[in-house]
Design a protein around this motif. Structure first.
Motif, mmCIF file in Angstrom:
data_model
loop_
_atom_site.group_PDB
_atom_site.id
_atom_site.type_symbol
_atom_site.label_atom_id
_atom_site.label_comp_id
_atom_site.label_asym_id
_atom_site.label_seq_id
_atom_site.Cartn_x
_atom_site.Cartn_y
_atom_site.Cartn_z
ATOM 1 N N ASN A 51 0.837 -1.202 0.000
ATOM 2 C CA ASN A 51 0.000 0.000 0.000
ATOM 3 C C ASN A 51 0.870 1.249 0.000
ATOM 4 O OD1 ASN A 51 -2.406 -1.413 0.005
ATOM 5 N ND2 ASN A 51 -2.593 -1.389 2.227
ATOM 6 N N GLU A 52 1.967 1.209 0.740
ATOM 7 C CA GLU A 52 2.867 2.357 0.813
ATOM 8 C C GLU A 52 3.435 2.688 -0.565
ATOM 9 O OE1 GLU A 52 6.940 3.863 3.042
ATOM 10 O OE2 GLU A 52 6.125 1.896 3.520
ATOM 11 N N GLU A 108 -2.633 17.496 1.050
ATOM 12 C CA GLU A 108 -3.287 16.227 0.719
ATOM 13 C C GLU A 108 -2.265 15.101 0.606
ATOM 14 O OE1 GLU A 108 -5.528 13.961 -2.961
ATOM 15 O OE2 GLU A 108 -5.446 16.153 -2.991
ATOM 16 N N GLU A 161 -1.013 13.913 3.938
ATOM 17 C CA GLU A 161 -2.005 13.076 4.618
ATOM 18 C C GLU A 161 -2.013 11.668 4.030
ATOM 19 O OE1 GLU A 161 -4.485 11.707 7.334
ATOM 20 O OE2 GLU A 161 -3.570 13.694 7.387
ATOM 21 N N TRP A 162 -1.919 11.559 2.699
ATOM 22 C CA TRP A 162 -1.867 10.246 2.059
ATOM 23 C C TRP A 162 -0.619 9.485 2.513
ATOM 24 C CZ3 TRP A 162 -4.816 7.455 -1.481
ATOM 25 C CH2 TRP A 162 -5.979 8.081 -1.932
ATOM 26 N N ARG A 191 1.044 9.848 5.346
ATOM 27 C CA ARG A 191 0.851 9.425 6.744
ATOM 28 C C ARG A 191 -0.094 8.237 6.825
ATOM 29 N NH1 ARG A 191 1.129 15.015 7.489
ATOM 30 N NH2 ARG A 191 -1.128 15.267 7.467
ATOM 31 N N ALA A 192 -1.164 8.269 6.034
ATOM 32 C CA ALA A 192 -2.139 7.166 6.043
ATOM 33 C C ALA A 192 -1.484 5.874 5.547
ATOM 34 C CB ALA A 192 -3.343 7.508 5.163
ATOM 35 N N GLY A 193 -0.679 5.980 4.522
ATOM 36 C CA GLY A 193 0.026 4.806 4.006
ATOM 37 C C GLY A 193 0.986 4.212 5.020
ATOM 38 N N ARG A 251 0.785 4.639 8.330
ATOM 39 C CA ARG A 251 -0.016 4.091 9.437
ATOM 40 C C ARG A 251 -0.546 2.701 9.071
ATOM 41 N NH1 ARG A 251 -2.077 9.484 10.038
ATOM 42 N NH2 ARG A 251 -3.857 8.893 8.767
ATOM 43 N N SER A 252 -0.987 2.508 7.826
ATOM 44 C CA SER A 252 -1.534 1.220 7.438
ATOM 45 C C SER A 252 -0.475 0.127 7.476
ATOM 46 C CB SER A 252 -2.167 1.303 6.049
ATOM 47 O OG SER A 252 -1.179 1.412 5.057
#
Length: 176
Positions: A134-135, A162, A165-166, A168-170, A172-173
């Motif tokens: 995903n990263e 944006e 944020e993407w 960071r979300a990647g 975190r996942s």
């Protein structure tokens, strides 16, 4: 300047010496040319979507027929300053990474050529490229957007927020 000479000039600018015997070099070459074409550098090569992303059989035929020219990276042709800047930006963002180029070019093919909405294109890429993390997907999509988006200062600030944020979300996942 013919397409082959222009591509070789782009590869020279990118510091990429193509070895047609190496799959990853052929993949890099195809994706570089596709993304540069989307950015406005004129090439006559038609592209279609295949398993590993956008692919031009016409371009492939040319680099096989002229493999020595591509590997030497020698041409009398030169790029305009704006074309050289474009190649430099693409190289800086993707560092000639086969995986990032494959993912980013596939995403942009879906958005630009197949007219999928960005969210749908992202889901399609995740499904098509499930063998990538995903990263990697988030990183490549962000870089493709960054490369092809020509923002105003205000839009650039919004895009940067944006993209962060993407990212960071990647990350975190990956931890969960």
């Amino acid at each position: 300047m013919n397409d082959r000479s222009k591509v070789i000039a782009c590869f020279r600018e990118a510091g990429f010496r193509m070895d047609t015997g190496r799959f990853e070099h052929r993949l890099i070459a195809q994706k570089l040319v596709f993304l540069l074409k989307l950015k406005g550098i004129e090439f006559g090569y038609p592209f279609r979507l295949y398993v590993r992303g956008p692919y031009s059989s016409v371009f492939a035929q040319e680099y096989y027929q002229h493999a020595d020219e591509f590997s030497r990276c020698e041409t009398a042709s030169s790029l305009s300053p704006s074309e050289a800047d474009c190649v430099g930006e693409l190289t800086r963002l993707f560092d000639n990474s086969p995986s990032l180029l494959e993912i980013g070019a596939t995403y942009e093919y879906l958005v630009q050529e197949m007219h999928e909405p960005p969210e749908q294109a992202y889901r399609t890429v995740r499904r098509m490229k499930s063998f990538y993390s995903n990263e990697q997907i988030v990183k490549a999509v962000n870089r493709a957007k960054q490369f092809l988006f020509d923002p105003t200062a205000e839009e650039a600030a919004a895009l940067d927020a944006e993209l962060q944020e993407w990212q960071r979300a990647g990350i975190r996942s990956m931890r969960h």
